[in-house]
Write a protein that holds these residues in place. Structure first.
Motif, PDB file in Angstrom:
ATOM      1  N   SER A  49     -52.004 -39.418 -23.613  1.00  7.24           N
ATOM      2  CA  SER A  49     -52.112 -38.002 -23.265  1.00  7.24           C
ATOM      3  C   SER A  49     -52.112 -37.152 -24.534  1.00  7.24           C
ATOM      4  O   SER A  49     -51.615 -37.564 -25.584  1.00  7.24           O
ATOM      5  CB  SER A  49     -50.942 -37.594 -22.364  1.00  7.24           C
ATOM      6  OG  SER A  49     -49.730 -37.750 -23.065  1.00  7.24           O
ATOM      7  N   PHE A  50     -52.707 -35.978 -24.413  1.00  8.23           N
ATOM      8  CA  PHE A  50     -52.747 -35.051 -25.546  1.00  8.23           C
ATOM      9  C   PHE A  50     -52.656 -33.646 -24.986  1.00  8.23           C
ATOM     10  O   PHE A  50     -53.399 -33.278 -24.087  1.00  8.23           O
ATOM     11  CB  PHE A  50     -54.064 -35.213 -26.314  1.00  8.23           C
ATOM     12  CG  PHE A  50     -54.349 -34.087 -27.274  1.00  8.23           C
ATOM     13  CD1 PHE A  50     -53.580 -33.917 -28.409  1.00  8.23           C
ATOM     14  CD2 PHE A  50     -55.377 -33.188 -27.025  1.00  8.23           C
ATOM     15  CE1 PHE A  50     -53.837 -32.873 -29.285  1.00  8.23           C
ATOM     16  CE2 PHE A  50     -55.642 -32.147 -27.901  1.00  8.23           C
ATOM     17  CZ  PHE A  50     -54.860 -31.990 -29.030  1.00  8.23           C
ATOM     18  N   GLU A  51     -51.694 -32.903 -25.506  1.00  8.35           N
ATOM     19  CA  GLU A  51     -51.568 -31.518 -25.072  1.00  8.35           C
ATOM     20  C   GLU A  51     -51.899 -30.631 -26.262  1.00  8.35           C
ATOM     21  O   GLU A  51     -51.177 -30.632 -27.255  1.00  8.35           O
ATOM     22  CB  GLU A  51     -50.141 -31.276 -24.595  1.00  8.35           C
ATOM     23  CG  GLU A  51     -50.047 -30.193 -23.549  1.00  8.35           C
ATOM     24  CD  GLU A  51     -48.633 -30.101 -23.013  1.00  8.35           C
ATOM     25  OE1 GLU A  51     -47.993 -29.090 -23.274  1.00  8.35           O
ATOM     26  OE2 GLU A  51     -48.170 -31.073 -22.374  1.00  8.35           O
ATOM     27  N   GLY A  52     -53.006 -29.916 -26.178  1.00  5.65           N
ATOM     28  CA  GLY A  52     -53.443 -29.124 -27.322  1.00  5.65           C
ATOM     29  C   GLY A  52     -52.520 -27.971 -27.612  1.00  5.65           C
ATOM     30  O   GLY A  52     -51.861 -27.433 -26.734  1.00  5.65           O
TER      31      GLY A  52
ATOM     32  N   SER B 218     -48.591 -40.611 -26.430  1.00  6.38           N
ATOM     33  CA  SER B 218     -49.071 -39.233 -26.524  1.00  6.38           C
ATOM     34  C   SER B 218     -49.373 -38.897 -27.979  1.00  6.38           C
ATOM     35  O   SER B 218     -48.838 -39.502 -28.907  1.00  6.38           O
ATOM     36  CB  SER B 218     -48.038 -38.276 -25.947  1.00  6.38           C
ATOM     37  OG  SER B 218     -46.840 -38.385 -26.670  1.00  6.38           O
ATOM     38  N   ILE B 219     -50.265 -37.922 -28.146  1.00  7.61           N
ATOM     39  CA  ILE B 219     -50.718 -37.523 -29.481  1.00  7.61           C
ATOM     40  C   ILE B 219     -50.336 -36.068 -29.695  1.00  7.61           C
ATOM     41  O   ILE B 219     -50.526 -35.242 -28.797  1.00  7.61           O
ATOM     42  CB  ILE B 219     -52.253 -37.649 -29.601  1.00  7.61           C
ATOM     43  CG1 ILE B 219     -52.693 -39.089 -29.315  1.00  7.61           C
ATOM     44  CG2 ILE B 219     -52.742 -37.200 -30.971  1.00  7.61           C
ATOM     45  CD1 ILE B 219     -54.196 -39.260 -29.253  1.00  7.61           C
TER      46      ILE B 219
ATOM     47  N   LEU C 196     -61.342 -31.633 -29.335  1.00  5.89           N
ATOM     48  CA  LEU C 196     -62.388 -32.200 -28.477  1.00  5.89           C
ATOM     49  C   LEU C 196     -62.579 -33.685 -28.763  1.00  5.89           C
ATOM     50  O   LEU C 196     -62.778 -34.491 -27.855  1.00  5.89           O
ATOM     51  CB  LEU C 196     -63.705 -31.448 -28.703  1.00  5.89           C
ATOM     52  CG  LEU C 196     -63.697 -29.994 -28.231  1.00  5.89           C
ATOM     53  CD1 LEU C 196     -65.018 -29.322 -28.575  1.00  5.89           C
ATOM     54  CD2 LEU C 196     -63.424 -29.918 -26.736  1.00  5.89           C
ATOM     55  N   TRP C 197     -62.502 -34.022 -30.041  1.00  9.80           N
ATOM     56  CA  TRP C 197     -62.653 -35.426 -30.428  1.00  9.80           C
ATOM     57  C   TRP C 197     -61.564 -36.278 -29.773  1.00  9.80           C
ATOM     58  O   TRP C 197     -61.837 -37.345 -29.229  1.00  9.80           O
ATOM     59  CB  TRP C 197     -62.600 -35.501 -31.956  1.00  9.80           C
ATOM     60  CG  TRP C 197     -62.552 -36.874 -32.548  1.00  9.80           C
ATOM     61  CD1 TRP C 197     -63.556 -37.788 -32.570  1.00  9.80           C
ATOM     62  CD2 TRP C 197     -61.438 -37.460 -33.234  1.00  9.80           C
ATOM     63  NE1 TRP C 197     -63.145 -38.919 -33.231  1.00  9.80           N
ATOM     64  CE2 TRP C 197     -61.860 -38.742 -33.651  1.00  9.80           C
ATOM     65  CE3 TRP C 197     -60.147 -37.031 -33.546  1.00  9.80           C
ATOM     66  CZ2 TRP C 197     -61.021 -39.605 -34.356  1.00  9.80           C
ATOM     67  CZ3 TRP C 197     -59.305 -37.882 -34.263  1.00  9.80           C
ATOM     68  CH2 TRP C 197     -59.744 -39.156 -34.656  1.00  9.80           C
ATOM     69  N   ILE C 198     -60.330 -35.780 -29.805  1.00 11.63           N
ATOM     70  CA  ILE C 198     -59.231 -36.539 -29.190  1.00 11.63           C
ATOM     71  C   ILE C 198     -59.439 -36.659 -27.683  1.00 11.63           C
ATOM     72  O   ILE C 198     -59.348 -37.744 -27.108  1.00 11.63           O
ATOM     73  CB  ILE C 198     -57.871 -35.858 -29.491  1.00 11.63           C
ATOM     74  CG1 ILE C 198     -57.560 -35.946 -30.993  1.00 11.63           C
ATOM     75  CG2 ILE C 198     -56.755 -36.497 -28.685  1.00 11.63           C
ATOM     76  CD1 ILE C 198     -56.308 -35.202 -31.411  1.00 11.63           C
ATOM     77  N   GLN C 199     -59.751 -35.535 -27.040  1.00 13.51           N
ATOM     78  CA  GLN C 199     -59.870 -35.528 -25.575  1.00 13.51           C
ATOM     79  C   GLN C 199     -61.066 -36.341 -25.084  1.00 13.51           C
ATOM     80  O   GLN C 199     -60.962 -37.124 -24.155  1.00 13.51           O
ATOM     81  CB  GLN C 199     -60.057 -34.097 -25.069  1.00 13.51           C
ATOM     82  CG  GLN C 199     -58.792 -33.275 -25.081  1.00 13.51           C
ATOM     83  CD  GLN C 199     -59.092 -31.800 -24.879  1.00 13.51           C
ATOM     84  OE1 GLN C 199     -60.172 -31.415 -24.478  1.00 13.51           O
ATOM     85  NE2 GLN C 199     -58.120 -30.973 -25.176  1.00 13.51           N
ATOM     86  N   ASP C 200     -62.212 -36.091 -25.716  1.00 10.37           N
ATOM     87  CA  ASP C 200     -63.449 -36.626 -25.152  1.00 10.37           C
ATOM     88  C   ASP C 200     -63.841 -37.976 -25.715  1.00 10.37           C
ATOM     89  O   ASP C 200     -64.618 -38.701 -25.111  1.00 10.37           O
ATOM     90  CB  ASP C 200     -64.614 -35.645 -25.394  1.00 10.37           C
ATOM     91  CG  ASP C 200     -64.333 -34.299 -24.773  1.00 10.37           C
ATOM     92  OD1 ASP C 200     -63.449 -34.242 -23.892  1.00 10.37           O
ATOM     93  OD2 ASP C 200     -64.965 -33.309 -25.164  1.00 10.37           O
TER      94      ASP C 200
END
Lengths: 468, 277
Positions: A80-83, A40-41, A56-60
């Motif tokens: 996974s990344f939770e903003g 996770s990030i 967006l860069w991380i997700q997409d």
């Protein structure tokens, strides 16, 4: 008491047993199986809010591309990344609590200035300790200038990979300069020339605030980074001397800085003293500069990228390249800056570290190094030009942006960085108080002396330098 | 015993343990980050000495005293009482309208209220300046007065409700008899009303002064500034403990705050008991 236990005692034990099993299961049972490696990030970035471009860069980009890359190697990795979009200080507290409790995300974005205090607390560890010697062989290090690497290092060890840097300059409104009869390719070479320009502006344009140098406690670190420290390095002094381990106390250099503030805000009223005391002073200064009510403003390249950018900025200036000029911050006099420099600046920046508690250090490092690969960084700056950590990316992208290439070529070579020690934020607050005092009308001597005594309380009298 | 045990356990876990933990932390140099996070040291009473000799603490204590006396005791209590007294004979509809308006000030969330007041007092485009045609930066030139007025506005409803209830408990015959005997309004207030509701007054004062003492909302308006002129004690704790993450030091200040709260409460309770005796 007894009856209560008789009736429910057994049930309680059963429930407790089940709970214990359930809690033990993830590490004890399932981790043995060959499920996907989960990473996770953590970053203070969120879609539709703070640092949206990064989110967006991380997700997409980062997550799908990296997962695919791993899959191609036959490894099943899921990221996974939770903003989140909260105040930096709150984000820092969250991270510190997570890391202190031995949990937290695997790859963590942090401000470079937190590296020292997190390292001292044992929350993070050098990359080579977390991963292994292969870290040193990563191709990216050659692309990241030594000075920028220091943003994510502590006591000579790399704790993470920096994620770009920035620099401070003087912005000025060319339209106002023209009206006041000043050159639009202005570059002052001393503080006196800055003040001269301010006087001329004041004379010609009484409704305009000639100069904004952040001075208030309420502007927080922006006062230190965009005000005190750039001025201080212009007197040849650093706030912390790494060789001697001394913090700068009540010295002639500090008084020179305080005197500058007193001149600007009190003696000559070239700046707006009330603005410094406002809660929203910095936002107000952005607004006034954007609307042409402030003529000169010391800020980082963030102003250019995030505030006055034509479409995405908070206070967009449609034709910013025609209306806004920029100049390097001069030393008091030529040659009097640190290292005998004529011009000075301050830089900061963030980085990404690995959580030492990660269960999958190898994959986490693969993810971190991927996020800092040339392709990934190029993708990151596709939406928003900025000075990245990688030289190869900067060479390719900055040419289109006159200000960022100016900062990259002219300012970064002469810049300075803050000391990454746990006590620094408190020293920074003392500096803010001292310049606020001077800007609000206390005498320079008083402001300097009370700074000195507070600093002695904070770091101990033995650790304070008092003669230049 | 069996029935109260769960309650005691809950109180123990959520109230007594944290309180003891705070006292313990106050004796250490524990911080969120840095060396002291890894190995906090026991420092005895150093934190307390440091707090008590800190000029900012003295300033903060003084600001808080003015704030409590000005906004709670004089402002909210007096205004609340006057509103309740003025409205005691009003027709119920009129009264309900006024009551609702005052209570609205009390129930809007703090963050919204803070924003409204910042907009109201703003120097360049504030409503107040537009009304009186000036350009004063109220939050900078009169910060303490601003938050006192703000807190009166916000809290008067609570006192009004309590005093309203107290006044309605007063037998109407007392006031009528005294009026027939020729007593002026002031004499009625002094000799009949105030002595009869003294207990209510003390309870109200206790509640609103403790509440005001611990109020953090002004932070949302002034941030404790300019130049610490509105740095109330809770704001001081917040900035010292969470601004720099010095949890040990922050705990010490919190303990001192708790002691002041207890002292204030004891004084009031003492007064209440005197009355009963």
């Amino acid at each position: 008491m007894a009856s209560l236990f008789d009736r429910t005692g057994r049930g309680t034990i059963t429930v407790a047993g089940a709970l214990a099993l359930a809690l033990a299961a993830p590490s004890g049972v399932f981790a043995q199986e060959d499920g996907p490696v989960e990473l996770s990030i953590a970053a203070n970035a969120i879609e539709g809010g703070k640092n949206e471009a990064e989110a967006l860069w991380i997700q997409d980009y980062v997550i799908p591309t990296f997962e695919q890359m791993m899959a191609d190697e036959g490894r099943d990795v899921s990221v996974s990344f939770e903003g989140r979009g909260v105040d930096d200080e709150d984000f820092k507290a969250q991270l510190a609590l997570d890391l202190g409790a031995g949990s937290g995300d695997d790859v963590i974005a942090i401000d470079g200035i937190w590296v020292g205090e997190f390292a001292q607390a044992g929350f993070i560890a050098p990359l080579e300790e977390v991963v292994g010697p292969e870290v040193a062989e990563w191709e990216g290090w050659e692309q990241i200038p030594e000075a920028v690497q220091r943003l994510a290092s502590f006591e000579g060890a790399r704790y993470g990979v920096p994620a770009g840097t920035d620099g401070r300059i003087i912005y000025f409104r060319k339209d106002l300069f023209e009206q006041a009869g000043l050159p639009t390719d202005w570059q002052p070479t001393s503080w006196a020339e800055v003040l001269d320009a301010a006087r001329q502006l004041k004379e010609a344009l009484p409704d305009v605030t000639p100069l904004q140098v952040n001075a208030g406690v309420s502007m927080g670190e922006a006062t230190t980074m965009q005000g005190v420290l750039p001025l201080l390095v212009g007197t040849g002094a650093r706030i912390y001397d790494e060789e001697s381990g001394l913090w700068l106390g009540d010295t002639p250099e500090l008084r020179e800085v305080l005197q500058f503030y007193a001149d600007v805000y009190q003696n000559e009223e070239l700046g707006d003293a009330e603005m410094q005391l406002r809660q929203d002073g910095r936002d107000r200064s952005f607004q006034d500069f954007g609307e042409g009510r402030i003529a000169m403003l010391i800020e980082g390249d963030y102003l250019w990228r995030g505030v006055i950018a034509p479409e995405t900025g908070i206070v967009p200036i449609e034709d910013r390249e025609d209306l806004v000029g920029w100049a390097k911050i001069p030393a008091v006099e030529p040659g009097r800056g640190i290292e005998g420099q004529d011009f000075v600046s301050m830089s900061g920046g963030g980085g990404r570290v690995l959580n030492p508690n990660t269960e999958h250090p190898e994959e986490a490092w693969a993810l971190l190094s991927f996020m800092n690969s040339q392709d990934a960084v190029l993708e990151f700056v596709a939406g928003q030009t900025r000075i990245t950590q990688r030289q190869d990316v900067n060479d390719e992208t900055l040419a289109d942006d006159p200000l960022l290439s100016f900062v990259s070529e002219e300012v970064l070579p002469i810049t300075a960085y803050r000391p990454g020690l746990a006590v620094y934020p408190q020293v920074s607050q003392l500096l803010q108080t001292a310049v606020e005092d001077a800007a609000a009308g206390d005498s320079v001597e008083e402001a300097a002396q009370s700074y000195q005594s507070e600093l002695e309380d904070l770091v101990g009298a033995d650790n304070v330098a008092t003669d230049g | 015993m069996a029935f109260v045990t769960p309650a005691f356990v809950l109180i123990g876990i959520f109230l007594i343990f944290p309180a003891l933990w705070t006292i313990y932390l106050g004796l250490t140099n524990y911080r969120l980050t840095g060396l002291e996070a890894a190995q906090p040291q026991f420092v005895g009473l150093d934190n307390y000495v440091e707090v008590l000799t800190d000029p900012r603490f003295h300033n903060s204590l003084w600001v808080t005293v003015i704030f409590v006396i000005g906004s709670a005791i004089f402002g909210q209590a007096v205004l609340g009482f006057l509103l309740a007294w003025a409205m005691r004979d009003w027709q119920s509809r009129m009264r309900r309208v006024v009551e609702s308006l005052v209570i609205v000030a009390w129930i809007i969330p703090s963050s919204v209220v803070a924003f409204l007041w910042i907009a109201f007092l703003d120097g360049r485009s504030g409503t107040l300046n537009a009304m009186i045609g000036s350009e004063v930066e109220w939050l900078i030139s009169q910060p303490l007065l601003s938050i006192i007025v703000f807190n009166i506005w916000r809290g008067a409803a609570f006192s009004m409700l309590l005093f309203g209830a107290a006044l309605s408990s007063l037998p109407p015959s007392y006031l009528e008899t005294s009026r027939l005997a020729g007593a002026s309004t002031w004499q009625q207030l002094r000799d009949i009303v105030l002595p009869s509701i003294r207990g209510h007054i003390l309870t109200t004062l206790l509640l609103i002064s403790l509440w005001t003492f611990n109020d953090f909302t002004p932070y949302l308006i002034t941030g404790g500034g300019p130049r610490n002129m509105t740095e109330l004690l809770p704001i001081y704790v917040f900035r010292e403990a969470l601004g720099t993450f010095q949890f040990g030091y922050g705990s010490a200040i919190s303990t001192i705050l708790l002691a002041i709260n207890l002292a204030v409460a004891l004084v009031y309770l003492r007064l209440l008991r005197d009355r009963a005796a």
